[in-house]
Design a protein around this motif. Structure first.
Motif, PDB file in Angstrom:
ATOM      1  N   TYR A 175       0.832  -1.206   0.000  1.00 23.00           N
ATOM      2  CA  TYR A 175       0.000   0.000   0.000  1.00 23.00           C
ATOM      3  C   TYR A 175       0.865   1.253   0.000  1.00 23.00           C
ATOM      4  O   TYR A 175       0.599   2.202  -0.739  1.00 23.00           O
ATOM      5  CB  TYR A 175      -0.926  -0.014   1.225  1.00 23.00           C
ATOM      6  CG  TYR A 175      -1.741   1.265   1.348  1.00 23.00           C
ATOM      7  CD1 TYR A 175      -2.874   1.473   0.570  1.00 23.00           C
ATOM      8  CD2 TYR A 175      -1.344   2.275   2.235  1.00 23.00           C
ATOM      9  CE1 TYR A 175      -3.604   2.651   0.668  1.00 23.00           C
ATOM     10  CE2 TYR A 175      -2.064   3.460   2.328  1.00 23.00           C
ATOM     11  CZ  TYR A 175      -3.197   3.646   1.537  1.00 23.00           C
ATOM     12  OH  TYR A 175      -3.911   4.815   1.624  1.00 23.00           O
ATOM     13  N   LYS A 196       0.091   3.577  -3.132  1.00 17.38           N
ATOM     14  CA  LYS A 196      -1.100   4.329  -2.739  1.00 17.38           C
ATOM     15  C   LYS A 196      -1.474   5.470  -3.682  1.00 17.38           C
ATOM     16  O   LYS A 196      -2.639   5.876  -3.743  1.00 17.38           O
ATOM     17  CB  LYS A 196      -0.934   4.871  -1.318  1.00 17.38           C
ATOM     18  CG  LYS A 196       0.263   5.796  -1.131  1.00 17.38           C
ATOM     19  CD  LYS A 196       0.429   6.156   0.344  1.00 17.38           C
ATOM     20  CE  LYS A 196       1.661   7.017   0.587  1.00 17.38           C
ATOM     21  NZ  LYS A 196       1.841   7.292   2.034  1.00 17.38           N
ATOM     22  N   ALA A 214      -7.787   1.767  -1.844  1.00 18.35           N
ATOM     23  CA  ALA A 214      -7.774   0.614  -0.941  1.00 18.35           C
ATOM     24  C   ALA A 214      -8.444   0.977   0.382  1.00 18.35           C
ATOM     25  O   ALA A 214      -8.577   2.147   0.746  1.00 18.35           O
ATOM     26  CB  ALA A 214      -6.336   0.143  -0.705  1.00 18.35           C
ATOM     27  N   ARG A 215      -8.859  -0.068   1.098  1.00 15.30           N
ATOM     28  CA  ARG A 215      -9.478   0.116   2.416  1.00 15.30           C
ATOM     29  C   ARG A 215      -8.613  -0.585   3.462  1.00 15.30           C
ATOM     30  O   ARG A 215      -8.259  -1.752   3.309  1.00 15.30           O
ATOM     31  CB  ARG A 215     -10.878  -0.489   2.423  1.00 15.30           C
ATOM     32  CG  ARG A 215     -11.436  -0.643   3.837  1.00 15.30           C
ATOM     33  CD  ARG A 215     -12.904  -0.913   3.912  1.00 15.30           C
ATOM     34  NE  ARG A 215     -13.392  -2.009   3.122  1.00 15.30           N
ATOM     35  CZ  ARG A 215     -14.672  -2.409   3.113  1.00 15.30           C
ATOM     36  NH1 ARG A 215     -15.573  -1.765   3.841  1.00 15.30           N
ATOM     37  NH2 ARG A 215     -15.056  -3.407   2.361  1.00 15.30           N
ATOM     38  N   PHE A 216      -8.325   0.153   4.523  1.00 19.04           N
ATOM     39  CA  PHE A 216      -7.567  -0.440   5.617  1.00 19.04           C
ATOM     40  C   PHE A 216      -8.472  -1.428   6.343  1.00 19.04           C
ATOM     41  O   PHE A 216      -9.568  -1.101   6.806  1.00 19.04           O
ATOM     42  CB  PHE A 216      -7.102   0.652   6.584  1.00 19.04           C
ATOM     43  CG  PHE A 216      -6.376   0.135   7.791  1.00 19.04           C
ATOM     44  CD1 PHE A 216      -5.137  -0.473   7.667  1.00 19.04           C
ATOM     45  CD2 PHE A 216      -6.940   0.249   9.060  1.00 19.04           C
ATOM     46  CE1 PHE A 216      -4.472  -0.951   8.780  1.00 19.04           C
ATOM     47  CE2 PHE A 216      -6.263  -0.232  10.170  1.00 19.04           C
ATOM     48  CZ  PHE A 216      -5.030  -0.827  10.039  1.00 19.04           C
ATOM     49  N   ARG A 222      -0.066  -4.530   8.829  1.00 21.97           N
ATOM     50  CA  ARG A 222      -1.238  -3.848   8.274  1.00 21.97           C
ATOM     51  C   ARG A 222      -1.694  -4.578   7.020  1.00 21.97           C
ATOM     52  O   ARG A 222      -0.876  -4.994   6.211  1.00 21.97           O
ATOM     53  CB  ARG A 222      -0.901  -2.403   7.904  1.00 21.97           C
ATOM     54  CG  ARG A 222      -0.613  -1.500   9.082  1.00 21.97           C
ATOM     55  CD  ARG A 222      -0.193  -0.111   8.619  1.00 21.97           C
ATOM     56  NE  ARG A 222       1.116  -0.151   7.958  1.00 21.97           N
ATOM     57  CZ  ARG A 222       1.380   0.406   6.797  1.00 21.97           C
ATOM     58  NH1 ARG A 222       0.423   1.041   6.118  1.00 21.97           N
ATOM     59  NH2 ARG A 222       2.586   0.338   6.276  1.00 21.97           N
ATOM     60  N   TYR A 243      -4.790  -4.406   3.791  1.00 20.90           N
ATOM     61  CA  TYR A 243      -5.755  -3.555   3.104  1.00 20.90           C
ATOM     62  C   TYR A 243      -6.532  -4.388   2.103  1.00 20.90           C
ATOM     63  O   TYR A 243      -6.045  -5.418   1.603  1.00 20.90           O
ATOM     64  CB  TYR A 243      -5.048  -2.427   2.352  1.00 20.90           C
ATOM     65  CG  TYR A 243      -4.324  -1.432   3.225  1.00 20.90           C
ATOM     66  CD1 TYR A 243      -4.861  -0.184   3.473  1.00 20.90           C
ATOM     67  CD2 TYR A 243      -3.079  -1.745   3.786  1.00 20.90           C
ATOM     68  CE1 TYR A 243      -4.181   0.744   4.264  1.00 20.90           C
ATOM     69  CE2 TYR A 243      -2.406  -0.833   4.577  1.00 20.90           C
ATOM     70  CZ  TYR A 243      -2.965   0.410   4.812  1.00 20.90           C
ATOM     71  OH  TYR A 243      -2.306   1.318   5.592  1.00 20.90           O
ATOM     72  N   GLU A 244      -7.736  -3.917   1.822  1.00 18.47           N
ATOM     73  CA  GLU A 244      -8.508  -4.495   0.720  1.00 18.47           C
ATOM     74  C   GLU A 244      -8.276  -3.625  -0.509  1.00 18.47           C
ATOM     75  O   GLU A 244      -8.508  -2.415  -0.471  1.00 18.47           O
ATOM     76  CB  GLU A 244      -9.995  -4.532   1.048  1.00 18.47           C
ATOM     77  CG  GLU A 244     -10.836  -5.083  -0.102  1.00 18.47           C
ATOM     78  CD  GLU A 244     -12.333  -4.898   0.092  1.00 18.47           C
ATOM     79  OE1 GLU A 244     -13.100  -5.473  -0.705  1.00 18.47           O
ATOM     80  OE2 GLU A 244     -12.734  -4.162   1.010  1.00 18.47           O
ATOM     81  N   GLU A 290     -13.073   2.960   8.079  1.00 15.53           N
ATOM     82  CA  GLU A 290     -11.769   3.176   8.719  1.00 15.53           C
ATOM     83  C   GLU A 290     -11.938   3.950  10.027  1.00 15.53           C
ATOM     84  O   GLU A 290     -11.198   3.720  11.002  1.00 15.53           O
ATOM     85  CB  GLU A 290     -10.822   3.895   7.761  1.00 15.53           C
ATOM     86  CG  GLU A 290     -10.414   3.006   6.579  1.00 15.53           C
ATOM     87  CD  GLU A 290      -9.513   3.706   5.591  1.00 15.53           C
ATOM     88  OE1 GLU A 290      -9.380   4.944   5.676  1.00 15.53           O
ATOM     89  OE2 GLU A 290      -8.936   3.019   4.705  1.00 15.53           O
TER      90      GLU A 290
END
Length: 710
Positions: free
Chosen positions: A603, A607, A612-614, A628, A630-631, A651
């Motif tokens: 990520y 980025k 992306a989603r955390f 960590r 992410y999706e 988030e």
């Protein structure tokens, strides 16, 4: 660049330079061509003094020898009368380029006694020569192949510097029988020194002080007025082991000058006045072609001898008065170094070429640059370099190196093609073939992004399909996925049934985009999901009544990359914790109900190129620290507004969740489900909040999700 190529390049350069220099050039095989090139170079030069009015040629032409009152040869009384008349015109000196070792009577009929002849006609010529010290006559020293011709007996002892006797021997190049060297002095076969015809005439004009020895420790060096010259020793300029003899020097062959020239008929008929002769050097000799007193020069195959002497005399005067030194040449060792340097350039050109066009263009630039540079040195700086051997060395070493590379790199390309052909795209394969040293097959630490993908529930699906249908379905699925990976310069590490392992950043990657492997891997995963949706609606649905679901695990970091396996069988692959983590992320998708899970390093690298989603913190079994995760949702700027809102709220809810405020977090996750009731991560975390409300996590818990299985 491989050390072996550098070593072989040096070996090729040394061999080519040695062959060209020692076996070809020094044995004289290039001598004739080099001389012709040098002759051509002289045509580009302009003489520092285009005219020399102090030199006058009095030539015996065809029209002279056919006149009954002149004829040829000039008999002694006739020559004596002509010299008297010339002396009356007050020349600085007269150079007689006619042999007078034997008497030449008025007639070949010797009915009068020889004694009578000697007491009359020859005495007249002897008196003229003895009484006029500014008349220079000639002798021919000869050699083992040519007989000696003695000077006139009356002045035979006047051989000192500034005397009346001179040698008119001319050095002829044995390669092509052309005259390219002048002479200052030479020893006869008895060791007596004789000064050249042109030098003795120059002394008459300039006096004796213009020549000296400037360095007592360097006896070969002579100072001629403003110029310093050394004797020709056989290897100067284009010459290779050429016989020397005497003190000769390289002529500057600036082409035949138009000296003031009169025929003997004009002289006899009184057409020459004192203004034409006074204080000048008069050269008297044969110019008629039928008399065969001519030699070949670079600019005239039948140049009269007297005109050649005039050219030599002009060069001596220019050396003394203007400092026009003969062409400068480097030592044999220095020329050998130049040849070697251009052999190195040829090899460098061959091993650095990236295309045939570039190689040809670079070769042309070097070739024309060398030719142009050599002309510039010759014309502007009076310096000769061995341009032909240097050119042959450049091109020869380049060709040898190309043949070497063709055979050795052909093997390397074949190996690369066999090892990586099925694993990488055409552009990457081409780069690897052209830059095998960049691959690092023996193992190296590199930063890369690793992708694992797997079809969900494929074991159950495969049990329902026949062997042929199973193979067909795999081909339908794997072919486009592989193409997408390769389009982003990814490398297929391996297939395991329906699973794919792909590497981005190895074996090669653009150093100018060192971290781009992360976003390219992510984009390939997004496009694979899009392609899968197309397949599910198309051929998989219509032909096999299937709908496949695929999970992706992606992680970035340092890996060990190289050939790994046994002595008999090995494969280029990657290993390390980064790889293991990516492998865990793929099944970890099930924990959060997502399709593509990426690590925190991925990520951070990507980025600016992705949405992306955390998802939280994930701790693998047996690991002390969490990572960590992410999706991966979409390419940058391609996420709909409602999904952006969902990601933001999710988030924020996770932050509350990580601070153990599970009641509030549950409410916030429910808010996310209000946006999208089917959002699996929101459902999972909402349920987790309910569980933690009943049974709180450990005291040191900070939001991580403990993964119990790989």
């Amino acid at each position: 660049m491989k050390i072996s190529i550098i070593i072989y390049g040096l070996v090729i350069s040394v061999l080519v330079a040695l062959v060209l220099d020692l076996l070809v050039r020094r044995d004289g095989y290039l001598q004739g061509v080099e001389m012709s090139i040098t002759d051509r170079y002289y045509t580009f030069r302009e003489p520092t003094r285009k005219e020399e009015p102090r030199i006058v040629i009095l030539g015996i032409e065809e029209e002279d020898i056919t006149r009954s009152d002149i004829g040829y040869p000039l008999f002694d009384k006739q020559l004596a009368d002509a010299l008297k008349k010339l002396i009356s015109l007050e020349p600085k000196a007269i150079g007689v380029d006619l042999y007078r070792d034997l008497p030449v009577p008025i007639t070949s009929n010797f009915t009068p006694s020889i004694a009578e002849y000697f007491t009359k006609e020859k005495t007249i010529l002897d008196e003229v020569l003895v009484q006029n010290k500014n008349i220079i006559c000639i002798t021919k020293l000869g050699d083992k192949d040519h007989p000696t011709i003695k000077p006139p007996p009356a002045i035979k002892d006047s051989v000192d510097f500034g005397g009346q006797v001179s040698c008119n021997d001319i050095s002829v190049d044995t390669v092509d029988n052309l005259i390219r060297r002048g002479m200052l002095f030479q020893d006869d076969m008895d060791g007596n020194t004789f000064y050249s015809f042109t030098l003795q005439l120059a002394v008459q004009l300039l006096g004796q002080d213009f020549i000296s020895q400037p360095d007592e420790n360097d006896p070969a060096l002579l100072q001629l007025g403003k110029a310093r010259i050394r004797p020709f020793e056989g290897n100067e300029g284009p010459y290779s082991n050429h016989p020397g003899g005497g003190f000769t020097y390289l002529l500057d062959n600036l082409g035949p000058k138009e000296f003031t020239t009169f025929t003997f008929s004009q002289f006899v008929d009184g057409e020459i006045t004192e203004n034409d002769i006074k204080d000048k050097l008069v050269l008297l000799g044969a110019t008629a072609e039928s008399l065969h007193d001519y030699s070949a020069t670079p600019y005239n195959m039948k140049e009269p001898g007297i005109e050649i002497h005039a050219q030599m005399l002009d060069q001596i005067l220019r050396m003394v008065e203007l400092g026009d030194e003969p062409i400068k040449t480097y030592s044999t060792n220095t020329e050998s170094v130049l040849i070697f340097v251009f052999a190195l350039l040829g090899v460098a050109l061959a091993i650095s070429g990236r295309s045939v066009l570039l190689l040809v263009l670079s070769s042309l630039v070097l070739v024309f640059g060398l030719i142009g540079g050599s002309v510039l040195l010759f014309v502007k700086y009076n310096t000769w370099i061995p341009v032909l051997p240097m050119l042959l060395s450049l091109l020869g070493s380049a060709m040898v190196a190309l043949f070497y590379l063709f055979f050795t790199e052909g093997k390397e390309k074949k190996m690369m093609r066999g090892m990586f052909g099925p694993m990488v795209g055409p552009s990457v394969l081409k780069f690897m073939e052209e830059n095998p040293e960049s691959v690092g097959l023996t193992g190296a630490r590199k930063t890369a992004t690793i992708l694992f993908s797997d079809v969900a529930g494929f074991t159950t699906i495969s049990e329902k399909l026949s062997a042929s249908d199973l193979s067909a379905v795999l081909n339908v699925y794997l072919t486009p996925m592989t193409n997408i990976i390769m389009n982003y310069n990814g490398m297929i590490d391996k297939y395991e049934g329906d699973a794919i392992m792909a590497n981005f950043g190895v074996p090669v990657w653009d150093p100018d985009e060192a971290e781009s492997h992360a976003w390219k891997c992510c984009h390939s995963a997004i496009e694979q999901m899009e392609k899968l949706e197309e397949l599910n609606k198309g051929v998989l649905k219509t032909d096999y009544d299937l709908e496949l679901g695929v999970r992706f695990g992606i992680n970035s970091g340092e890996v060990s990359a190289g050939n790994m396996g046994s002595d008999q069988r090995f494969q280029y692959t990657v290993m390390g914790d980064t790889v293991n983590q990516a492998a865990r992320f793929e099944p970890g998708c099930k924990i959060f109900g997502v399709s593509i899970m990426i690590g925190g390093t991925t990520y951070d690298f990507a980025k600016d190129k992705i949405e992306a989603r955390f998802l939280g913190l994930l701790r693998a079994k047996g690991k002390e620290s969490s990572v960590r995760v992410y999706e991966l949702l979409a390419k940058k700027g391609m996420l709909p507004d409602d999904r952006i809102e969902l990601v933001t709220k999710f988030e924020e809810a996770w932050e509350t969740y990580s601070h153990k405020d599970f009641t509030k977090a549950k409410s916030m996750f429910d808010g996310c489900l209000a946006i999208d009731p089917n959002d699996e991560p929101s459902k999972i975390f909402a349920n987790q909040c309910v569980e933690f409300t009943k049974s709180p996590p450990p005291e040191k818990w900070s939001g991580e999700w403990i993964q119990l299985t790989k």
